[in-house]
Write an enzyme that holds these catalytic residues in place. Structure first.
Site, short mmCIF file in Angstrom:
data_model
loop_
_atom_site.label_atom_id
_atom_site.label_comp_id
_atom_site.label_asym_id
_atom_site.label_seq_id
_atom_site.Cartn_x
_atom_site.Cartn_y
_atom_site.Cartn_z
CE LYS A 40 -0.12 -0.01 5.15
NZ LYS A 40 -1.16 -0.85 6.06
NE ARG A 135 -6.88 0.03 11.12
CZ ARG A 135 -5.58 -0.01 10.61
NH1 ARG A 135 -4.56 0.70 10.62
NH2 ARG A 135 -5.13 -1.29 10.02
CG HIS A 165 -3.68 -4.52 12.06
ND1 HIS A 165 -2.71 -5.34 11.60
CD2 HIS A 165 -3.53 -3.44 12.27
CE1 HIS A 165 -1.84 -4.13 11.26
NE2 HIS A 165 -2.28 -2.99 11.73
NE ARG A 218 -2.56 -8.06 7.90
CZ ARG A 218 -3.10 -8.54 9.07
NH1 ARG A 218 -3.71 -9.98 9.06
NH2 ARG A 218 -3.11 -7.98 9.93
CE1 TYR A 264 12.06 32.86 0.33
CE2 TYR A 264 12.25 30.42 0.58
CZ TYR A 264 11.90 31.61 -0.31
OH TYR A 264 11.28 31.54 -1.71
CB CYS A 310 13.75 26.99 -0.30
SG CYS A 310 15.34 27.53 0.58
CG ASP A 312 11.28 24.07 -5.48
OD1 ASP A 312 10.43 23.17 -5.51
OD2 ASP A 312 11.33 25.26 -5.60
C1 LIG Z 1 -0.54 -1.71 6.79
C2 LIG Z 1 -0.70 -3.11 7.41
C3 LIG Z 1 -0.03 -4.22 7.68
C4 LIG Z 1 1.55 -4.08 7.39
O1 LIG Z 1 1.97 -3.66 8.77
P1 LIG Z 1 3.70 -3.46 8.77
O2 LIG Z 1 3.67 -3.07 10.44
O3 LIG Z 1 3.93 -2.45 8.05
O4 LIG Z 1 4.28 -4.89 8.61
C5 LIG Z 1 -0.65 -5.54 7.84
N1 LIG Z 1 -1.75 -5.35 7.91
C6 LIG Z 1 -2.68 -4.48 7.97
C7 LIG Z 1 -4.13 -4.68 7.96
C8 LIG Z 1 -2.14 -3.08 7.71
O5 LIG Z 1 -3.16 -2.19 7.54
#
Ligand SMILES: *Cc1c(COP(=O)(O)O)cnc(C)c1O
Length: 381
Positions: A40, A135, A165, A218, A264, A310, A312
């Protein structure tokens, strides 16, 4: 190499390191556990399709992204492996997901009822369980059971996965993660049969918790060679290979007299005679103003950014006269010196995830294999 760029600032993406990280994860987890590479947010700033392809070639089973557009981009790039959308999708987009064989995350009965009106092909669904992240997700076994029944009752819906998660897998204190894991086990324990994919672990949990792997993991941040947290760093089971370096070149060098001003606001004043260099990178590249004072590497030595950054450009104080065109490393290694993304994260009071994500799209990405450039991606041309 058909795309080029015309500026002296770029992010170098070491695809060999992506491969090595994937292979090390594969060695670390049992053979029957599949790995989803989380790509992502433009692969955490590294480049969607290049990282996705490198990870898949190295043995990742599939990909995970945040929302449907990201999945469709990967399909457009010719990737045919499983892709899971981890976040919310709109029920009216269920048909598009099914059409492109993209798996979606679901957690309410209402979503399924609405989506059923838009689905004329098999749609693979993973049910998200909220075991303490607060979440998205179903909150208890009853809800999980009900939602799987709705899925199973619909001819085009396929119950493909169930997952949760962790909120604190990157902390050394495992108490909260233990509770989440227990809740997840008890929730899925009520299901009459488990789907093909059962998963809970992000990078941190995959690295630290052999008891939470189920049959799929994941992996995001550590695919990019970064530690999920500072406190985990001394406990990593294998060396992570940092994938991204941020580089530029000196575009101007001058000797300034004592008491002259830089940038600046004229907030920086030279102490004595000083050699000041200009770098063609600024806050519009994600090299944000809070990085004032941060050091960069020139000739294998550290040099501080002086004066305001700045849009750029920004200025550095050099140890002496250095040639224009001299390479500068802002993130990564140069000689014996190293500026890890974690150093910037500390400086900015944030996490390494945010550091690589904030490198702007206008910074070209240069992909390397075996030290040679294999692809250049420039979103401007
Ligand atoms: C982003 C995400 C991950 C990956 O997590 P990391 O800490 O980058 O390994 C896994 N599961 C879900 C649901 C996520 O949103």
């Amino acid at each position: 190499m058909d795309t080029l760029f015309f500026r002296d600032t770029w992010a170098e993406i070491n695809l060999d390191h992506v491969s090595e990280n994937v292979m090390n994860f594969k060695t670390h987890i049992p053979d029957n556990v599949k790995m989803l590479a989380v790509v992502k947010a433009n692969a955490y700033g590294h480049g969607y399709e290049q990282v996705a392809k490198a990870a898949l070639d190295a043995g990742a089973h599939g990909l995970a992204v945040a929302f449907l557009d990201e999945a469709l981009l990967l399909r457009k790039a010719g990737i045919h492996t499983p892709i899971l959308v981890l976040g919310a999708s709109r029920p009216e987009d269920a048909g598009t997901a099914a059409e492109h064989r993209v798996s979606l995350t679901v957690y309410t009965r209402e979503w399924l009822e609405e989506a059923s009106l838009h689905t004329r092909k098999r749609l693979n669904l993973h049910v998200k369980c909220d075991t303490g992240m607060g979440r998205i997700g179903v909150k208890d076994s009853q809800e999980l059971l009900e939602i799987t029944e709705v899925i199973n009752a619909h001819e085009h819906f396929h119950f493909e996965g169930v997952f949760t998660h962790f909120a604190t897998a990157d902390e050394l204190d495992e108490t909260y993660a233990d509770t989440q894991l227990e809740t997840f086990r008890s929730m899925i324990g009520q299901l009459p049969h488990l789907p093909e994919y059962v998963h809970s672990s992000n990078s941190a949990a995959t690295l630290r918790r052999k008891d939470a792997l189920f049959n799929t993991v994941r992996v995001g941040i550590s695919l990019y060679g970064l530690t999920p947290s500072r406190e985990m760093q001394p406990h990593l089971p294998f060396e992570l290979k940092e994938v991204l370096s941020l580089k530029t070149k000196l575009i101007h060098v001058k000797e300034m007299d004592e008491g002259e001003k830089v940038s600046y606001g004229a907030t920086y004043e030279t102490g004595n005679k000083e050699w000041i260099g200009t770098l063609p990178i600024g806050y519009a590249d994600g090299w944000i103003r809070k990085l004032q004072g941060q050091e960069v590497l020139i000739g294998g030595r550290r040099a501080p950014i002086v004066g305001r950054i700045c849009m750029d450009q920004c200025m550095v104080r050099l140890p002496g006269p250095v040639k224009t065109g001299e390479p500068v490393t802002l993130i990564g290694r140069q000689g014996d010196e190293h500026i890890p993304a974690d150093e910037l994260a500390d400086k900015l009071d944030t996490i390494n995830y945010e550091v690589t994500c904030m490198i702007a799209a206008r910074v070209p990405r240069v992909y390397t294999r075996g030290g040679a450039v294999v692809e250049v991606s420039n979103h401007l041309l």
